[in-house]
Write a protein that holds these residues in place. Structure first.
Motif, short mmCIF file in Angstrom:
data_model
loop_
_atom_site.label_atom_id
_atom_site.label_comp_id
_atom_site.label_asym_id
_atom_site.label_seq_id
_atom_site.Cartn_x
_atom_site.Cartn_y
_atom_site.Cartn_z
N UNK A 1 70.07 80.70 -28.74
CA UNK A 1 70.30 81.23 -30.08
C UNK A 1 71.21 80.30 -30.88
N UNK A 2 72.30 79.83 -30.28
CA UNK A 2 73.20 78.92 -30.97
C UNK A 2 72.52 77.59 -31.27
N UNK B 1 70.31 73.94 -35.20
CA UNK B 1 69.16 73.16 -35.64
C UNK B 1 68.81 73.50 -37.08
N UNK B 2 68.84 74.77 -37.43
CA UNK B 2 68.55 75.19 -38.80
C UNK B 2 69.58 74.64 -39.77
N UNK B 3 70.85 74.72 -39.41
CA UNK B 3 71.91 74.21 -40.29
C UNK B 3 71.76 72.71 -40.49
N UNK C 1 70.13 67.98 -43.68
CA UNK C 1 69.32 66.77 -43.84
C UNK C 1 68.42 66.89 -45.06
N UNK C 2 67.97 68.08 -45.38
CA UNK C 2 67.17 68.30 -46.58
C UNK C 2 68.00 68.07 -47.84
N UNK C 3 69.25 68.52 -47.81
CA UNK C 3 70.14 68.36 -48.97
C UNK C 3 70.47 66.89 -49.19
N UNK C 4 70.76 66.15 -48.12
CA UNK C 4 71.20 64.77 -48.25
C UNK C 4 70.06 63.75 -48.19
N UNK C 5 68.82 64.22 -48.19
CA UNK C 5 67.67 63.33 -48.14
C UNK C 5 67.58 62.53 -49.44
N UNK C 6 67.25 61.26 -49.31
CA UNK C 6 67.06 60.44 -50.51
C UNK C 6 65.70 60.75 -51.12
N UNK C 7 65.66 60.85 -52.41
CA UNK C 7 64.41 61.19 -53.10
C UNK C 7 63.75 59.94 -53.61
#
Length: 80
Positions: free
Chosen positions: A61-62, A67-69, A74-80
């Motif tokens: 569970x942890x 993994x989700x966090x 990684x989605x937030x800091x991904x280069x566009x």
């Protein structure tokens, strides 16, 4: 280049700070979360002078939560 390195350093600093906070108050948190280590699938073996905990379900569970966090970060800091 330095901008992304700065973001990584700030993120690592926040993660280290949060981890340190968790370590400081781990005893108080552990006693107030009733399901931690007591989920179905967690193994507890107690003998006279021996206790063995294998928190299989809690670990899974942890791991899923972490993994989700990390995926969200990684989605937030991904280069566009």
């Amino acid at each position: 280049m330095f901008q992304s390195f700065g973001k990584i350093l700030m993120l690592l600093g926040v993660l280290i700070f949060v981890f340190g906070l968790i370590l400081l108050i781990a005893d108080k948190i552990g006693s107030k979360i009733p399901f931690l280590g007591k989920l179905p699938g967690d193994i507890l073996i107690q003998k006279r002078n021996f206790t063995f905990y294998f928190t299989l379900t809690t670990s899974i569970l942890l791991s899923l939560i972490l993994t989700l966090v990390l995926w969200i970060l990684s989605f937030i800091f991904r280069k566009h």
